[in-house]
Each structure stands twice: as C-alpha cells, then as structure tokens.
Design a protein around this motif. Structure first.
Motif, short mmCIF file in Angstrom:
data_model
loop_
_atom_site.label_atom_id
_atom_site.label_comp_id
_atom_site.label_asym_id
_atom_site.label_seq_id
_atom_site.Cartn_x
_atom_site.Cartn_y
_atom_site.Cartn_z
N TRP A 1 0.85 -1.19 0.00
CA TRP A 1 0.00 0.00 0.00
C TRP A 1 0.89 1.24 0.00
CZ3 TRP A 1 -1.64 4.64 1.53
CH2 TRP A 1 -2.99 4.99 1.22
N GLY A 2 0.60 2.18 -0.90
CA GLY A 2 1.40 3.41 -0.94
C GLY A 2 2.22 3.53 -2.21
N LYS A 3 2.37 2.42 -2.93
CA LYS A 3 3.13 2.47 -4.20
C LYS A 3 2.18 2.74 -5.35
CE LYS A 3 7.21 0.74 -4.74
NZ LYS A 3 8.26 -0.11 -5.27
N ASP A 4 2.65 3.53 -6.31
CA ASP A 4 1.83 3.80 -7.49
C ASP A 4 1.72 2.51 -8.31
OD1 ASP A 4 0.24 5.28 -9.09
OD2 ASP A 4 1.78 6.70 -9.74
N LEU A 5 0.63 2.37 -9.03
CA LEU A 5 0.47 1.18 -9.87
C LEU A 5 1.38 1.31 -11.08
CD1 LEU A 5 -3.41 0.65 -9.79
CD2 LEU A 5 -1.65 -0.37 -8.31
N ARG A 6 2.11 0.22 -11.37
CA ARG A 6 2.98 0.23 -12.54
C ARG A 6 2.19 -0.34 -13.73
NH1 ARG A 6 7.64 -3.47 -10.56
NH2 ARG A 6 5.77 -4.60 -9.93
N THR A 7 2.81 -0.18 -14.91
CA THR A 7 2.15 -0.63 -16.15
C THR A 7 1.64 -2.07 -16.03
OG1 THR A 7 3.65 0.80 -17.35
CG2 THR A 7 2.52 -0.88 -18.63
N ILE A 8 2.46 -2.95 -15.49
CA ILE A 8 2.10 -4.37 -15.43
C ILE A 8 0.91 -4.58 -14.50
CG2 ILE A 8 4.06 -4.64 -13.80
CD1 ILE A 8 4.01 -7.63 -14.76
N GLU A 9 0.85 -3.76 -13.43
CA GLU A 9 -0.28 -3.90 -12.50
C GLU A 9 -1.56 -3.32 -13.11
OE1 GLU A 9 3.22 -3.78 -9.33
OE2 GLU A 9 2.14 -1.92 -9.78
N GLU A 10 -1.41 -2.19 -13.79
CA GLU A 10 -2.58 -1.63 -14.49
C GLU A 10 -3.10 -2.62 -15.53
OE1 GLU A 10 -1.55 3.15 -14.20
OE2 GLU A 10 -0.69 2.01 -15.85
N ASP B 1 -8.06 7.60 -11.78
CA ASP B 1 -7.54 7.32 -13.11
C ASP B 1 -8.55 6.43 -13.80
OD1 ASP B 1 -5.16 8.65 -12.78
OD2 ASP B 1 -3.91 6.85 -12.64
N MET B 2 -8.64 6.53 -15.12
CA MET B 2 -9.40 5.52 -15.85
C MET B 2 -8.42 4.70 -16.67
SD MET B 2 -12.47 5.59 -18.65
CE MET B 2 -13.64 6.55 -17.73
N LEU B 3 -8.52 3.37 -16.51
CA LEU B 3 -7.64 2.46 -17.24
C LEU B 3 -8.44 1.79 -18.35
CD1 LEU B 3 -5.97 0.73 -14.14
CD2 LEU B 3 -5.27 2.86 -15.29
N ALA B 4 -7.85 1.76 -19.54
CA ALA B 4 -8.54 1.14 -20.68
C ALA B 4 -8.30 -0.36 -20.65
CB ALA B 4 -8.02 1.73 -21.98
N PRO B 5 -9.27 -1.15 -21.14
CA PRO B 5 -9.03 -2.58 -21.25
C PRO B 5 -7.97 -2.89 -22.30
CG PRO B 5 -11.15 -2.00 -22.22
CD PRO B 5 -10.60 -0.75 -21.61
N GLU B 6 -7.56 -4.14 -22.37
CA GLU B 6 -6.56 -4.59 -23.34
C GLU B 6 -5.22 -3.90 -23.12
OE1 GLU B 6 -8.47 -4.92 -27.46
OE2 GLU B 6 -9.72 -3.51 -26.38
N GLY C 1 -4.47 -1.91 -20.06
CA GLY C 1 -4.48 -1.08 -18.86
C GLY C 1 -3.91 0.32 -19.04
N LEU C 2 -3.94 0.79 -20.28
CA LEU C 2 -3.48 2.14 -20.57
C LEU C 2 -4.25 3.17 -19.73
CD1 LEU C 2 -1.52 3.35 -22.69
CD2 LEU C 2 -3.46 3.46 -24.26
N GLU C 3 -3.53 4.06 -19.03
CA GLU C 3 -4.20 5.14 -18.31
C GLU C 3 -4.66 6.17 -19.34
OE1 GLU C 3 -1.87 7.44 -15.37
OE2 GLU C 3 -3.17 9.11 -15.91
N ILE C 4 -5.96 6.24 -19.55
CA ILE C 4 -6.46 7.17 -20.57
C ILE C 4 -6.95 8.48 -19.96
CG2 ILE C 4 -6.95 5.55 -22.44
CD1 ILE C 4 -9.82 5.32 -21.45
N ILE C 5 -7.29 8.47 -18.66
CA ILE C 5 -7.79 9.67 -18.00
C ILE C 5 -7.20 9.77 -16.60
CG2 ILE C 5 -9.87 10.74 -16.99
CD1 ILE C 5 -11.50 9.77 -19.32
N GLY C 6 -6.89 11.00 -16.19
CA GLY C 6 -6.49 11.25 -14.80
C GLY C 6 -7.22 12.49 -14.31
N GLY C 7 -7.76 12.43 -13.09
CA GLY C 7 -8.49 13.60 -12.59
C GLY C 7 -8.66 13.55 -11.09
#
Ligand code: 4AD
Ligand code: MG
Length: 434
Positions: free
Chosen positions: A300-309, A348-353, A355-361
């Motif tokens: 807990w406390g670590k940002d999500l990395r690409t592989i986790e997204e 954040d919004m993550l896209a399927p296929e 896990g690309l972060e497409i939105i941050g707010g």
C-alpha cells in the motif's frame, strides 16, 4: 469551383456502374505483356484500374511509365470484380493523364519502423495512417460535441506557464525574454480560475512533458482534452468521464467502420465497451485484486505500474475507474479524503486490453496550508502560486476535473502498438523530425 467531373473512389464505388473519372496516386502497379494493373489511391479508398494493350495500345505505353505514388487522372468503365481489392475495378481504362511521374518512393513494403518515422511526411499516405487520422478526426469532434452539448464552455489557457502542476521532472523550460517559463503540462490550474466565471468548461490542446522514459505510451508533445466544473465532486466527475469515453467510442463506431477494418480492429469489442457498465473501485480494492487474483504483492502506498494496471484491466475487461490513490504520491492539488487523509480524492481511468491510463483527474484541494506544505516538499516556491490560492479565498467552492490523453484514447480504440502512430508527427525524447 468543384471540378464536377471527378468523383472520389468511394463515390464511384457507391455509384456501382458507368463511365467514371478519378484522380489520385498510384498505390501499387503491376505490368504484364497485355495489361498494366494500377491500384489507384485517393483520400477515400483504393481501386484497381486496368489498362489493356489490345484495347488501347497508346495508353498501355503511357501506363508502363508509372511508378509508385505517381499522380494521375483516370477515366473508364466501372465494373464489379470479386478479385479486385475493393470488389470493383475500372476496366478498361479509356483515358489516362499523368500529372507527375514520381521518383522512386523511399518506402517499400518491408521497412523498419524508424525508417517509417523518418519518412513520416510520406508515410501519412499509408492506408494505416490515413485510417488512424480519420479516427482521430472523429475522436476530436466527439470530444467537442460531448462537452458543448452538455453546456460546457470552451476555455483557453496559456501554453507558456510560470508554474508547474504535474511535477518538476517533466517540465520543458523555455527561454522567455530575459526570464524562463515552462510549456504547459496541463490546462488545469488556469481552468480552476475560470470555473468561478463560467461554471463548466473544457478544452483540448497541446500539452508538453519531458518524459525521459522510452515507452510505447508516452509522447513529449500530446493533446489533452480536459474538463473542469464548479460544485462537482469525485463521484460525479468519474461518471462524466465514463459517459465521455462511451460517447467517443459510439461516434467512432458510427463514422469509422471502414477504418477499423483497415486497422484490423475488432469492432465487436468496441460495441461491447459501449454496452457494458464501467466499474469504479478504490486503489485499495485494486491491490486486493492484484494480491488475491494475481499473487502480485504491491505494498500500500506504491503507485500502480504498467504491469499492474494491465492486470486490473485484464480482470475487468472494460474501462475501469480507480479512485483514492495514496495522497503522498499524488500532486499537491489532489485533496486528502476526510474519512482517511492517507487517501486522495482522485481517479484514473484504465482502458481494457493493456491497462493504458487514458484519464487522470480529481477533486481539487481547498486546503491552502496543506498545498503549501506539499509544494514546499516538492522544492517549489509557494509564493508563485499566490494567484491560485486566491481562488480559495474568494468564494471557494468544491470543484473537480480531469484530463483525457487524446492519443492514448486513439491508441486504444485503433489497437495501435505504439502511441506514436496516434499523432501525425510524433515527438518523443529521441524523435523530433521531420
Ligand atoms: O494524469 P495527468 O498527468 O493529469 C493531469 O495533467 C491533470 N492536471 C489533468 C486534469 O485533471 N485536468 O494527465 C492526464 C492524461 C493521462 O491520464 C494520460 O492519458 C495523458 O493525459 N498523458 C499522456 N499522454 C501521452 N503522453 C504523455 N506523456 C502523457 N502524460 C499524460
Ligand atoms: Mg496520471
């Protein structure tokens, strides 16, 4: 005035028969003893044109001179032909006017990606980029329509900015007369002043990040579509984001079936994304999924990395909103939650296929002292943000907003491996030409 004789290839295909006049470029050509087969390309499509030696010996001699990308005008009889690439051909060609014989085209079939990027000014003519650019046109139009039809005003912020919003490490510094400024990392801080005047606003514009990592999802110059709204809280702003994504996909399905086919993108999947609900989960729940379903032990406390997204998106198979990331790894303007100050009111919004972060707010912090502390911890001089803190002193209200990465959305919708193909002339750490 339109030279009315000429139709586009798509107009001709719709017509289905008759004598037609076309103009464009030689996409492919093949010569035999009896025929020259030209695949003609224009902005709309491709079509095969057949020049027969027997029927027209003079034209046959002319057509033999043609090279890839030569520009021509062609007239002839439109006929159905199952074997032709688009089901029809012009046969026989009755007239051929050569506008220019092209020099040997530097791009041939098998080419390294870097050579295609070096020749981007020519590669824009490829069927792939032609299709992507048409989808891009739809996506950009859809974003404007989405916000305008919901009563948002378009509002413009400066590109030269004296302060940062998304962290000092990705700032592009620019000489500004005898001083320095930065290229915009986000429209947001300026937008926050405008919601006190216009209420609900949006914008789409060039955004700059000195991203030092070479990934397939980061550009140094990209387009961000942002919104900001007074009185709006986290639960509402995430729903606006979901509606926007759904609307964009709907518009692409409405206007770009042909392009999706050229890009070999499964439109059934996109239809699925229009129909399904998009879940909202907390960061902490995301960690539970990673731990329980994928045995990935993310503290807990670590940002999500690409592989986790990627795993989160694999789990849900639709766009997913993740909220309440740890406050300590979030930007100074993302407020701590009242229930648990360790968690920020952000998403954040993550896209399927993938896990690309497409939105941050996020909601925007109203706590001036907390923001000052966090800016100082980041090595920033809070005095430079005095005008921003004014917004919390004169009729402060809750407000929220988000930014959507236009190229990320195009990358995902088109199924592109690299984000560089979602923008006409990509800029990255190692690519600034042509
Ligand atoms: O998550 P980010 O950094 O959020 C902001 O800048 C907020 N100030 C936006 C706001 O609340 N108004 O960026 C927003 C989105 C990301 O989710 C991502 O889709 C895209 O912008 N993005 C990039 N796209 C391409 N290349 C990059 N280097 C990007 N950096 C962010
Ligand atoms: Mg982000």
């Amino acid at each position: 005035m339109k030279d009315s004789k000429y139709l586009t290839i798509d107009e001709v295909l719709n017509k289905g028969s008759g004598n037609v006049h076309l103009r464009g470029w030689v996409y492919r050509e093949r010569k035999s003893n009896k025929f020259v087969f030209i695949v003609l390309r224009d902005e709309s499509n491709i079509i095969q044109c057949v020049v027969s030696k027997e029927k027209n010996p003079e034209l046959f001699e002319e057509a033999k001179k043609l090279t890839i990308e030569s520009s021509i005008k062609v007239s002839g009889e439109l006929k159905k032909d199952e074997r032709a690439p688009t089901g029809y051909e012009i046969s026989p060609v009755s007239d051929l006017e050569i506008i220019q014989i092209a020099e040997p085209f530097p791009i041939t079939a098998e080419q390294s990606p870097e050579l295609l990027y070096d020749n981007r000014h020519l590669w824009l003519r490829s069927r792939k980029l032609n299709a992507v650019l048409k989808v891009r046109h739809t996506v950009v139009g859809a974003i404007h329509e989405f916000f305008r039809s919901r009563g948002y005003y378009e509002f413009d912020a400066p590109i030269f900015q004296p302060i940062q919003s998304e962290g000092g490490s990705t700032l592009f510094e620019v000489k500004y007369f005898d001083d320095k400024v930065y290229l915009s990392q986000s429209w947001q801080l300026y937008a926050e002043s405008a919601v006190f005047s216009l209420g609900k606003i949006y914008n789409m514009g060039p955004t700059f990040r000195a991203e030092k990592s070479k990934t397939s999802r980061h550009l140094a110059e990209f387009w961000m579509a942002e919104m900001e709204a007074a009185w709006m809280k986290l639960d509402e702003v995430t729903e606006v984001a979901k509606d926007e994504i759904r609307f964009i996909i709907q518009e692409v399905l409405k206007h770009n079936r042909k392009e999706l086919e050229i890009l070999k993108r499964d439109s059934n999947l996109l239809e699925y994304y229009v129909k399904e609900e998009y879940p909202t989960i907390k960061y902490t729940e995301a960690l539970d999924i990673l731990n329980n379903e994928y045995q990935m032990h993310v503290p807990w406390g670590k940002d999500l990395r690409t592989i986790e997204e990627a795993k989160i998106s694999e789990f849900f198979k639709v766009p997913v909103v993740v909220t309440h990331y740890p406050t300590k790894i979030m930007g100074f303007y993302k407020p701590p939650s009242n229930d648990n100050p360790e968690e920020a009111l952000c998403f954040d919004m993550l896209a399927p296929e993938g896990g690309l972060e497409i939105i941050g707010g996020s909601e925007r912090s109203l706590l001036v002292d907390d923001m000052i502390k966090r800016l100082e911890a980041d090595g920033e001089d809070p005095l430079r943000y005095a005008w921003y803190f004014d917004l919390r002193r004169y009729g402060s209200v809750p407000h929220s907003g988000y930014g959507l990465g236009v190229e990320r959305v195009i990358q995902w919708i088109c199924g592109l491996e690299n984000i560089k193909d979602a923008i006409p002339f990509p800029r990255t750490m190692i690519r600034k030409t042509p």
